[in-house]
Design a protein around this motif. Structure first.
Motif, short mmCIF file in Angstrom:
data_model
loop_
_atom_site.label_atom_id
_atom_site.label_comp_id
_atom_site.label_asym_id
_atom_site.label_seq_id
_atom_site.Cartn_x
_atom_site.Cartn_y
_atom_site.Cartn_z
N PRO A 219 9.04 -1.53 5.07
CA PRO A 219 7.80 -1.77 4.42
C PRO A 219 7.11 -2.80 5.05
O PRO A 219 7.71 -3.90 5.35
CB PRO A 219 7.90 -1.99 3.08
N THR A 220 5.87 -2.72 5.50
CA THR A 220 5.12 -3.78 6.05
C THR A 220 3.89 -3.69 5.77
O THR A 220 3.26 -2.54 5.21
CB THR A 220 5.25 -3.61 7.56
N PRO A 221 3.00 -4.79 5.56
CA PRO A 221 1.43 -4.67 5.28
C PRO A 221 0.70 -3.61 6.18
O PRO A 221 0.03 -2.83 5.51
CB PRO A 221 0.93 -6.00 5.97
N PHE A 222 1.27 -3.20 7.44
CA PHE A 222 0.47 -2.11 8.06
C PHE A 222 0.67 -0.90 7.41
O PHE A 222 -0.23 -0.02 7.48
CB PHE A 222 0.91 -2.16 9.78
N SER A 223 1.71 -0.82 6.81
CA SER A 223 2.19 0.67 6.29
C SER A 223 1.40 0.88 4.82
O SER A 223 1.29 1.80 4.34
CB SER A 223 3.50 0.74 5.87
N THR A 224 0.70 -0.19 4.44
CA THR A 224 -0.27 0.02 3.08
C THR A 224 -1.84 -0.05 3.50
O THR A 224 -2.60 0.08 2.67
CB THR A 224 -0.14 -1.18 2.42
N TRP A 303 -6.05 -3.06 13.08
CA TRP A 303 -5.25 -1.93 13.66
C TRP A 303 -4.56 -2.34 14.83
O TRP A 303 -3.58 -1.72 15.29
CB TRP A 303 -6.24 -1.03 13.93
N GLU A 304 -4.99 -3.03 15.61
CA GLU A 304 -4.38 -3.49 17.21
C GLU A 304 -3.15 -4.26 16.52
O GLU A 304 -2.11 -4.15 17.75
CB GLU A 304 -5.36 -4.63 17.85
N LYS A 305 -3.06 -5.16 15.38
CA LYS A 305 -1.84 -5.85 15.29
C LYS A 305 -0.84 -4.91 14.98
O LYS A 305 0.33 -5.43 14.78
CB LYS A 305 -2.47 -6.87 14.29
N GLU A 306 -1.07 -3.82 14.25
CA GLU A 306 0.13 -3.05 13.74
C GLU A 306 1.28 -3.51 13.02
O GLU A 306 0.84 -4.17 11.99
CB GLU A 306 1.00 -2.28 15.15
N LYS A 307 2.45 -3.51 13.40
CA LYS A 307 3.64 -4.14 12.45
C LYS A 307 3.53 -5.65 12.41
O LYS A 307 4.27 -6.35 11.44
CB LYS A 307 4.78 -3.78 13.26
N GLU A 308 2.62 -6.35 13.40
CA GLU A 308 2.55 -7.74 13.20
C GLU A 308 1.41 -8.28 12.14
O GLU A 308 1.17 -9.42 11.99
CB GLU A 308 2.17 -8.34 14.57
N LEU A 309 0.90 -7.27 11.37
CA LEU A 309 -0.11 -7.57 10.52
C LEU A 309 0.17 -8.27 9.30
O LEU A 309 1.39 -7.99 9.05
CB LEU A 309 -0.95 -6.24 9.98
N THR A 310 -0.42 -9.48 9.01
CA THR A 310 0.15 -10.13 7.97
C THR A 310 -0.45 -9.60 6.44
O THR A 310 -1.49 -8.99 6.49
CB THR A 310 -0.29 -11.59 7.98
N GLU A 311 -0.02 -10.25 5.44
CA GLU A 311 -0.30 -9.68 4.04
C GLU A 311 -1.72 -10.33 3.96
O GLU A 311 -2.67 -9.56 3.26
CB GLU A 311 0.49 -10.43 2.90
N GLU A 316 -7.71 -9.39 3.40
CA GLU A 316 -9.04 -9.49 3.85
C GLU A 316 -9.72 -8.10 4.09
O GLU A 316 -10.99 -7.85 3.56
CB GLU A 316 -9.28 -10.47 5.10
N LEU A 317 -8.76 -7.18 4.69
CA LEU A 317 -9.64 -5.77 5.04
C LEU A 317 -9.84 -5.27 3.79
O LEU A 317 -10.83 -4.45 3.40
CB LEU A 317 -8.66 -5.04 5.84
N ALA A 318 -8.82 -5.35 2.95
CA ALA A 318 -9.05 -4.55 1.47
C ALA A 318 -10.22 -5.01 0.73
O ALA A 318 -10.76 -4.07 0.07
CB ALA A 318 -7.63 -4.79 0.77
N VAL A 319 -10.45 -6.25 0.73
CA VAL A 319 -11.62 -6.70 0.03
C VAL A 319 -12.86 -6.58 0.65
O VAL A 319 -14.07 -6.03 -0.03
CB VAL A 319 -11.42 -8.29 0.01
N SER A 320 -12.96 -6.46 2.10
CA SER A 320 -14.02 -6.03 2.85
C SER A 320 -14.37 -4.62 2.53
O SER A 320 -15.50 -4.47 2.36
CB SER A 320 -13.87 -6.28 4.23
N VAL A 321 -13.34 -3.60 2.70
CA VAL A 321 -13.61 -2.26 2.59
C VAL A 321 -14.03 -1.87 1.00
O VAL A 321 -14.97 -1.15 0.95
CB VAL A 321 -12.16 -1.48 2.71
N ALA A 322 -13.30 -2.56 0.10
CA ALA A 322 -13.78 -2.46 -1.42
C ALA A 322 -15.35 -2.72 -1.44
O ALA A 322 -16.08 -2.13 -2.27
CB ALA A 322 -13.00 -2.95 -2.34
N THR A 323 -15.73 -3.89 -1.22
CA THR A 323 -17.04 -4.39 -1.18
C THR A 323 -17.99 -3.19 -0.51
O THR A 323 -19.12 -2.68 -1.22
CB THR A 323 -17.57 -5.68 -0.35
#
Length: 393
Positions: A219-224, A303-311, A316-323
């Motif tokens: 599991p990684t942040p990217f996979s979520t 998206w460019e960060k793939e598996k290197e994406l941090t929590e 930040e993306l989740a909040v931006s998208v939900a907004t």
């Protein structure tokens, strides 16, 4: 939307031409429901289905922001086709999010060669599809509802539960594999041509290479990221619907609407009340599009960060998208219902089909309740806590 390269403009021009074609019979097709086979074939022939597949596997390797702009463009005339294209993009990308490089190398070239449409049978709240381990494969039995895009698809992204452990799993499978029965029985008030009915599985073998479980093992942040992609797709369906509704209303108001008897003007387009209302509607739709564009730009970076994406970056993306999703849903519901106020009583005649814009938005805004997204955003604002990853956040 965001800054778009020259190559991206080529894809957007294709989308605009297709949208004009979709508009020719959008009202009639909405009333009929079923599968828009002709229109889906037009999308196949355009090459747009390979937009997000990496170039190394024969795809176009474009940004998500371009795909989302196309979703919005299609939704201006036909929200069902905007949904189908957007969800195809989601399920194709799920291989990159949750699968292995070997699975990308297996599925992507085949998808490119076939100009394949991807559908799904993966409602995570519906645990009625079970998989029984048989060596390195699974035997699937059961039914999945809300299987958008399953009719007339080449591949299905599916979810199931291990019959023994209950573990949530994913897989990719050819739609025509023996034992799969797609029921084109979607009969909702909106999104009537999305094919979001049920799919039955009877002793369907899911082979080892078709099992997507790397996200379980590693599991990684990217996979979520899947839920954020889904919500941003629907955000652009809402925005496209709002702008599309206003475009139709404008045509009607300037050609058929009569000014109110006490307005003191000769044309409805000069009526102060109507002018004010159009101003309000435009501001809502425009504000929604700005929030969505901001989220799309952030998605491209993430998206460019793939598996290197941090929590934190995922959060930040989740909040931006939900907004963007919450605001655009509310704005689109208001715009698509308020257009009748600027057109007048005769505009409700069934022949025009203007109600389809509201019905489509209303259907999808229930997909993922705004209430819980608002709570997630509030928790971030007050307590600086990002949304906990789950199938809808």
């Amino acid at each position: 939307m965001t800054t778009i390269g020259v190559k991206s403009e080529v894809y957007l021009e294709k989308a605009k031409k297709l949208a004009a074609y979709f508009a020719e019979d959008a009202v009639e097709r909405d009333k009929l429901g079923g599968t828009p086979k002709k229109q889906k074939d037009q999308i196949r022939e355009s090459g747009l289905l390979n937009l997000l597949i990496p170039e190394e596997f024969g795809g176009e390797g474009q940004h998500w922001s371009t795909a989302l702009e196309i979703v919005r463009e299609f939704s201006k005339t036909d929200a069902a086709l905007g949904h189908l294209f957007g969800y195809h993009s989601l399920f194709v990308s799920d291989i990159q999010i949750k699968g292995t490089k070997e699975q990308q190398a297996f599925f992507y070239p085949q998808s490119v060669q076939q100009n394949a449409f991807w559908g799904n049978s993966s409602n995570p709240l519906n645990e009625s599809l079970l998989g029984k381990r048989q060596g390195k494969s699974y035997l699937l039995n059961g039914t999945k509802a809300f299987s958008s895009g399953s009719p007339d698809s080449q591949y299905l992204w599916l979810s199931f539960n291990d019959a023994v452990t209950g573990q949530y799993m994913n897989g990719v499978i050819p739609t025509k594999k023996p034992g799969i029965s797609v029921r084109d029985n979607w009969n909702a008030i909106g999104q009537r041509q999305t094919g979001s009915g049920k799919v039955d599985f009877k002793n369907v073998e899911l082979e080892e290479h078709e099992i997507i479980d790397d996200f379980v093992k590693n599991p990684t942040p990217f996979s979520t990221l899947g839920p954020s992609l889904s919500q941003l797709i629907l955000t652009n369906v809402f925005i496209g619907s709002a702008f599309g509704a206003m475009a139709e209303a404008k045509k009607y108001t300037t050609s058929k609407t009569r000014p109110w008897l006490t307005a003191g003007v000769e044309k409805a387009s000069h009526d102060p009340g109507i002018l004010r209302k159009y101003g309000e509607l435009w501001i809502q739709a425009k504000a929604a599009s700005v929030l969505a564009d901001e989220a799309a730009k952030l998605l491209d970076q993430v998206w460019e960060k793939e598996k290197e994406l941090t929590e934190e970056e995922r959060g930040e993306l989740a909040v931006s998208v939900a907004t963007a999703n919450v605001f655009s849903g509310k704005a689109a519901l208001d715009v698509t219902s308020s257009i009748f106020e600027v057109m007048g009583a005769r505009s409700v005649n069934n022949e025009y089909g203007y109600d389809r814009f509201w019905r489509n938005v209303r259907t999808h805004t229930l997909h993922n309740p705004a209430e819980y997204k608002l709570r997630n955003i509030g928790n971030w604002v007050l307590n600086e806590q990002y949304p906990t990853p789950n199938p809808y956040a």
